[in-house]
Design a protein around this motif. Sequence first.
Motif, mmCIF file in Angstrom:
data_model
loop_
_atom_site.group_PDB
_atom_site.id
_atom_site.type_symbol
_atom_site.label_atom_id
_atom_site.label_comp_id
_atom_site.label_asym_id
_atom_site.label_seq_id
_atom_site.Cartn_x
_atom_site.Cartn_y
_atom_site.Cartn_z
ATOM 1 N N ALA A 483 0.104 -17.624 -63.229
ATOM 2 C CA ALA A 483 -0.380 -18.653 -62.000
ATOM 3 C C ALA A 483 -1.716 -19.243 -62.947
ATOM 4 N N PRO A 484 -2.038 -20.403 -61.569
ATOM 5 C CA PRO A 484 -3.369 -21.094 -62.192
ATOM 6 C C PRO A 484 -4.284 -20.330 -62.150
ATOM 7 N N ALA A 485 -5.738 -20.633 -63.502
ATOM 8 C CA ALA A 485 -6.699 -19.294 -63.363
ATOM 9 C C ALA A 485 -7.699 -20.456 -63.943
ATOM 10 N N PRO A 486 -9.388 -20.600 -63.651
ATOM 11 C CA PRO A 486 -9.894 -21.089 -63.635
ATOM 12 C C PRO A 486 -10.408 -21.429 -65.263
ATOM 13 N N LEU A 487 -10.207 -22.987 -65.482
ATOM 14 C CA LEU A 487 -10.820 -23.764 -66.914
ATOM 15 C C LEU A 487 -12.321 -23.844 -67.445
ATOM 16 N N PRO A 488 -12.558 -22.581 -67.754
ATOM 17 C CA PRO A 488 -13.786 -22.515 -68.261
ATOM 18 C C PRO A 488 -15.104 -24.035 -68.864
ATOM 19 N N GLY A 489 -15.859 -23.909 -68.467
ATOM 20 C CA GLY A 489 -16.608 -24.789 -69.246
ATOM 21 C C GLY A 489 -16.191 -26.424 -69.564
ATOM 22 N N ALA A 490 -16.067 -26.996 -68.441
ATOM 23 C CA ALA A 490 -14.808 -28.574 -68.222
ATOM 24 C C ALA A 490 -16.461 -29.239 -67.490
ATOM 25 N N ALA A 491 -17.199 -29.999 -68.756
ATOM 26 C CA ALA A 491 -18.124 -30.841 -67.991
ATOM 27 C C ALA A 491 -18.456 -32.530 -67.439
ATOM 28 N N LEU A 492 -18.819 -33.088 -66.900
ATOM 29 C CA LEU A 492 -18.856 -34.192 -67.439
ATOM 30 C C LEU A 492 -20.464 -35.304 -67.352
ATOM 31 N N GLN A 493 -20.720 -35.543 -68.518
ATOM 32 C CA GLN A 493 -22.182 -36.430 -68.780
ATOM 33 C C GLN A 493 -21.963 -37.885 -69.265
ATOM 34 N N ASP A 494 -22.681 -38.614 -68.212
ATOM 35 C CA ASP A 494 -22.721 -40.220 -68.937
ATOM 36 C C ASP A 494 -21.655 -40.818 -69.239
ATOM 37 N N GLY A 495 -20.678 -40.468 -68.024
ATOM 38 C CA GLY A 495 -18.684 -40.557 -68.471
ATOM 39 C C GLY A 495 -18.015 -39.625 -69.151
ATOM 40 N N VAL A 496 -18.449 -39.085 -70.052
ATOM 41 C CA VAL A 496 -17.914 -38.286 -71.140
ATOM 42 C C VAL A 496 -17.314 -37.250 -70.270
ATOM 43 N N LEU A 497 -16.282 -36.682 -70.083
ATOM 44 C CA LEU A 497 -15.489 -36.090 -70.076
ATOM 45 C C LEU A 497 -15.121 -35.407 -71.063
ATOM 46 N N ARG A 498 -15.931 -33.804 -70.604
ATOM 47 C CA ARG A 498 -15.643 -32.876 -72.002
ATOM 48 C C ARG A 498 -14.765 -31.301 -71.886
ATOM 49 N N ALA A 499 -13.319 -31.097 -72.114
ATOM 50 C CA ALA A 499 -13.199 -29.558 -72.082
ATOM 51 C C ALA A 499 -12.616 -29.351 -73.187
ATOM 52 N N THR A 500 -12.245 -27.403 -72.805
ATOM 53 C CA THR A 500 -11.270 -27.056 -73.678
ATOM 54 C C THR A 500 -9.837 -26.836 -73.414
ATOM 55 N N LEU A 501 -9.409 -27.227 -74.150
ATOM 56 C CA LEU A 501 -7.668 -26.997 -73.336
ATOM 57 C C LEU A 501 -6.610 -25.531 -73.773
ATOM 58 N N PRO A 502 -6.770 -24.541 -73.463
ATOM 59 C CA PRO A 502 -6.518 -23.784 -74.454
ATOM 60 C C PRO A 502 -4.746 -24.283 -74.697
ATOM 61 N N ALA A 503 -3.630 -23.191 -75.793
ATOM 62 C CA ALA A 503 -2.958 -23.676 -76.539
ATOM 63 C C ALA A 503 -2.032 -23.597 -75.516
#
Length: 514
Positions: A483-503
């Motif tokens: 089942a889906p779970a929260p993806l931690p650490g996704a953040a938007l700053q200065d028009g750039v979205l950064r996230a870490t996508l698990p393998a």
Amino acid sequence: MKARVTIDRDVLIGETHDRLFGAFVEHLGRCVYGGIFEPGHPEADEKGFRQDVLALVRELAPTIMRYPGGNFVSGYNWEDGVGPVEQRPRRLDLAWMSTEPNTFGTNEFIDWCRAANIEPMLAVNLGTRGGDAARNLVEYCNHPSGTHWSDLRRAHGWEQPHEVKFWCLGNEVDGPWQMEHKTAREYGRVATESAKMMKWIDPSLELAACGSSARNMPTFGAWEREVLQHTFDHVEFISLHTYLNDYAGDMPSFLASADLMDSFIEEVVAIADAVAAERRSDKRLMLSFDEWNVWYRTRGKKEGRTVPGWPVAPQILEEVYTMGDALAFGGACISLLNHADRVKAACLAQLVNAIAPIMTETGGPAWRQTIFFPFAQMSNLGRGRVLRARVESPTYSTSYYDPRGAQEHRFTLPEVPYLKCAAVHDADGGFATLFLLNRHLQEDVALEVELRGLGAGSVVSAETLRHDDLSATNTKDAPERVAPAPLPGAALQDGVLRATLPAASWSVIRVKLG
């Protein structure tokens, strides 16, 4: 591993149509009987509709539903499924070698669609029947009153017309497994004459001609061209079908298979536009991808496709979906979104039990399969303007095995990006949603997404679907293992979205725009 995506508000692929998020109910196995319809079940209402299934369907959020087939429709007499239930005949169904009791038919299907708030899509039999039966069904469904067929509907208890607007002209008639399989010319002629009569009764209809049942059909391309040379002036859509597979047991290739879905769509578009060019026409046909899914365990195996003795609603084609299947399925969702300019209708095949996102136990509970989640997220969050995503990602090369009967097809895929992405801009609501597939089995993706022209904002939700075991499944006893779970650490700053996508993950990130 790093990947970068650039999205620009003004670089548009197309707007999603509501019908892009459809599904499919066929008289096949336990899809109808024991699936959406089970009189006597503790959760069934007075019409026999399972309310636990309806609740999951509403969560899944399909928008249009194709019925009654599929292979089944090529031998179906629609008159058998209307009128007093006790007077309806039992028939042998040669599509799935079962007995069809006809206790659920056109009117029950329309009532079920109304209960689910879903648009009905009907298919007519252009296998064993033709234009006469098709036009009679349109009159029965859509004409208000004062004629034989419309008054028969009213006598059956449905006073108001059903107003079904989207119709399929047969099913997979290019396939020799079909009842009364036809050549392109034979089908083109009967489809054209059927379309003419159907639209004479109701000019508001939108019709889909049968395209190829798979990209690897030996007649693919030639079939579309000849069929459209006959039907071009009478239809709005050409159909195409695809089932992704992992016959080879090669997960990287399996996860790349949705890229061939992209190619299939673009090739059919090119053929349709070439026919338009030959006619000096500015008409542009849209595509109806009215069968698509992951399917291979119960496909092509006689013991999984039929049960001896002509049973009613046998347990056939009940594919149990894994985490790996959900990833490949998510790739197909992205492919559909990224062709929203021409794919204006699509149907996940099927809805319940038979190759389906929802499973039930007859007399028992219902639960979500792994593929349920990518579809529900796409349908609920994927409405709007699909923006072209420029993906910079490491790639891999592979080949994909796609059999058709005794033939073997291997498609070479030399540069498959590990990251597959679609971006949808909901301008009215002020959201941007990213659908992201990390196809690398070992490495996370350090993702950067530049959102140009969309304004400052913040991440309002980020979820990921993953499991350490790609063979993990959901079952009656463990319905929430995947089942889906929260993806931690996704953040938007200065028009750039950064996230870490698990393998080996499917992720959905939703941004509220400023």
